[in-house]
Design an enzyme around this catalytic site. Structure first.
Site, PDB file in Angstrom:
ATOM      1  N   ASP A 119       0.856  -1.076   0.146  1.00 43.59           N
ATOM      2  CA  ASP A 119      -0.066  -0.032  -0.044  1.00 43.59           C
ATOM      3  C   ASP A 119       0.842   1.128   0.063  1.00 43.59           C
ATOM      4  O   ASP A 119       1.729   1.476   0.967  1.00 43.59           O
ATOM      5  CB  ASP A 119      -0.978   0.172   1.273  1.00 43.59           C
ATOM      6  CG  ASP A 119      -1.817  -1.036   1.262  1.00 43.59           C
ATOM      7  OD1 ASP A 119      -2.402  -1.551   0.287  1.00 43.59           O
ATOM      8  OD2 ASP A 119      -1.941  -1.830   2.385  1.00 43.59           O
ATOM      9  N   GLU A 173       0.292  -5.971  -9.767  1.00 44.49           N
ATOM     10  CA  GLU A 173       0.996  -5.692 -10.897  1.00 44.49           C
ATOM     11  C   GLU A 173       0.408  -5.470 -12.299  1.00 44.49           C
ATOM     12  O   GLU A 173       0.427  -4.773 -13.083  1.00 44.49           O
ATOM     13  CB  GLU A 173       2.516  -6.536 -11.229  1.00 44.49           C
ATOM     14  CG  GLU A 173       3.151  -6.218 -12.368  1.00 44.49           C
ATOM     15  CD  GLU A 173       4.159  -7.318 -12.648  1.00 44.49           C
ATOM     16  OE1 GLU A 173       3.482  -8.610 -13.165  1.00 44.49           O
ATOM     17  OE2 GLU A 173       5.355  -7.294 -12.603  1.00 44.49           O
ATOM     18  N   ASP A 193       4.506   0.388  -8.213  1.00 45.73           N
ATOM     19  CA  ASP A 193       4.091   1.100  -9.425  1.00 45.73           C
ATOM     20  C   ASP A 193       3.788   2.571  -8.949  1.00 45.73           C
ATOM     21  O   ASP A 193       3.486   3.177  -9.852  1.00 45.73           O
ATOM     22  CB  ASP A 193       2.986   0.355  -9.807  1.00 45.73           C
ATOM     23  CG  ASP A 193       1.804   0.394  -8.988  1.00 45.73           C
ATOM     24  OD1 ASP A 193       1.936   0.185  -7.880  1.00 45.73           O
ATOM     25  OD2 ASP A 193       0.741   1.016  -9.391  1.00 45.73           O
TER      26      ASP A 193
HETATM   27  C1  SAM Z   1      -1.451  -3.241  -2.674  1.00 51.08           C
HETATM   28  S1  SAM Z   1      -2.048  -4.818  -1.828  1.00 51.08           S
HETATM   29  C2  SAM Z   1      -0.716  -5.764  -2.872  1.00 51.08           C
HETATM   30  C3  SAM Z   1      -1.200  -7.170  -2.722  1.00 51.08           C
HETATM   31  C4  SAM Z   1      -0.060  -8.260  -3.576  1.00 51.08           C
HETATM   32  N1  SAM Z   1       1.398  -8.363  -3.078  1.00 51.08           N
HETATM   33  C5  SAM Z   1      -0.031  -7.984  -5.032  1.00 51.08           C
HETATM   34  O1  SAM Z   1       0.911  -7.410  -5.572  1.00 51.08           O
HETATM   35  O2  SAM Z   1      -1.106  -8.011  -5.896  1.00 51.08           O
HETATM   36  C6  SAM Z   1      -0.977  -4.835  -0.470  1.00 51.08           C
HETATM   37  C7  SAM Z   1      -1.455  -5.776   0.647  1.00 51.08           C
HETATM   38  O3  SAM Z   1      -0.680  -5.821   1.795  1.00 51.08           O
HETATM   39  C8  SAM Z   1      -1.477  -6.107   2.880  1.00 51.08           C
HETATM   40  N2  SAM Z   1      -0.948  -5.405   3.920  1.00 51.08           N
HETATM   41  C9  SAM Z   1      -0.585  -4.231   4.313  1.00 51.08           C
HETATM   42  N3  SAM Z   1       0.105  -4.150   5.293  1.00 51.08           N
HETATM   43  C10 SAM Z   1       0.492  -5.467   5.851  1.00 51.08           C
HETATM   44  C11 SAM Z   1       0.996  -5.820   7.213  1.00 51.08           C
HETATM   45  N4  SAM Z   1       1.498  -5.007   7.946  1.00 51.08           N
HETATM   46  N5  SAM Z   1       1.036  -7.189   7.154  1.00 51.08           N
HETATM   47  C12 SAM Z   1       0.254  -7.952   6.365  1.00 51.08           C
HETATM   48  N6  SAM Z   1      -0.140  -7.485   5.090  1.00 51.08           N
HETATM   49  C13 SAM Z   1      -0.358  -6.212   5.011  1.00 51.08           C
HETATM   50  C14 SAM Z   1      -2.821  -5.393   2.614  1.00 51.08           C
HETATM   51  O4  SAM Z   1      -3.782  -5.953   3.158  1.00 51.08           O
HETATM   52  C15 SAM Z   1      -3.007  -5.508   1.000  1.00 51.08           C
HETATM   53  O5  SAM Z   1      -3.890  -6.756   0.660  1.00 51.08           O
END
Ligand code: SAM
Length: 228
Positions: free
Chosen positions: A138, A210, A174
């Site tokens: 995020d 991605e 990205d």
């Molecule tokens: C933007 S998404 C990307 C998901 C995946 N890596 C992708 O590239 O499709 C970021 C993910 O990180 C998870 N996330 C954020 N902070 C986290 C944390 N501290 N521990 C575990 N998951 C986390 C969010 O719930 C979210 O699903």
């Protein structure tokens, strides 16, 4: 700069779960969960004990985690995600209907951490990880939300502690603000040697975020960090 806040700001819940998703969470997640008590000896959570230990932070829909676990049976992957629908997505791919989540054979080299990855990282022993993945975290692009970013100057020491010397940390983003932030943050530290990779290497399976980024015309950047 203040250290990152140790609370989650992203979503933990999305749309209501369908009965099959509920069943996957109730019956399969406990069978795959990485037990907190195993944190002191994380290899003990796998059967058989893996040759290498990997951690993915924020696996989203689980595409990357599942592909890595399948391609590397000798490595034990702890895949962390807080978003319930994401966890369901991984479980749905792993256990397609009508397989019974309570009895279907599950991979011995994949364990799920359905909570904040930062708590797990703090509990792990020194130099236990061979590899860590942080793919499209995020971005929290507003400056006033910078403390929420996973890559953060105040968080690097804790991550460096758990990666063994020579261990690899893969990062992708990205988001232009996050890309600049990663560049600046990594440029001001000594724990990791940093290589920017222009195109995703074939050994990095693609993720849903991605694909979304590429479809929207954004240009992801990829970094390979090596623990000194
Ligand atoms: C933007 S998404 C990307 C998901 C995946 N890596 C992708 O590239 O499709 C970021 C993910 O990180 C998870 N996330 C954020 N902070 C986290 C944390 N501290 N521990 C575990 N998951 C986390 C969010 O719930 C979210 O699903």
């Amino acid at each position: 700069m203040k250290p990152p806040a140790d609370r989650l700001y992203g979503r933990a819940r999305g749309h209501a779960l369908r009965p099959r998703q509920r069943k996957l969470l109730d019956a399969a997640l406990p069978r795959l969960a990485f037990p907190p008590a195993a944190a002191a000896d994380p290899g003990s959570a796998f059967a058989p004990r893996p040759r290498a230990l990997w951690l993915e932070v924020g696996f989203g829909g689980g595409e990357h985690a599942l592909a890595q676990a399948e391609a590397h049976p000798d490595s034990g992957l702890i895949a962390a995600e807080v978003f319930e629908n994401g966890i369901c997505s991984l479980l749905s791919h792993l256990i397609p209907a009508p397989a019974d989540p309570a009895t279907v054979a599950l991979p011995g080299n994949l364990r799920l951490w359905a909570a904040d990855a930062r708590g797990l990282i703090r509990a792990l022993p020194d130099a236990c990880l061979d590899r860590m993945f942080l793919l499209f975290p995020d971005p929290w692009p507003k400056a006033r939300h910078a403390r929420r970013r996973f890559v953060h100057p105040a968080a690097l020491a804790g991550i460096a502690r758990v990666l063994r010397p020579g261990g690899e940390w893969r990062i992708a983003s990205d988001d232009p603000t996050y890309q600049d932030w990663v560049r600046a943050t990594l440029g001001a530290q000594d724990w990791f040697a940093v290589e920017t990779v222009a195109a995703r290497p074939p050994s990095w399976p693609p993720t849903r975020y991605e694909a979304k980024a590429l479809a929207a015309g954004r240009t992801p950047l990829y970094w390979r960090l090596t623990r000194r």
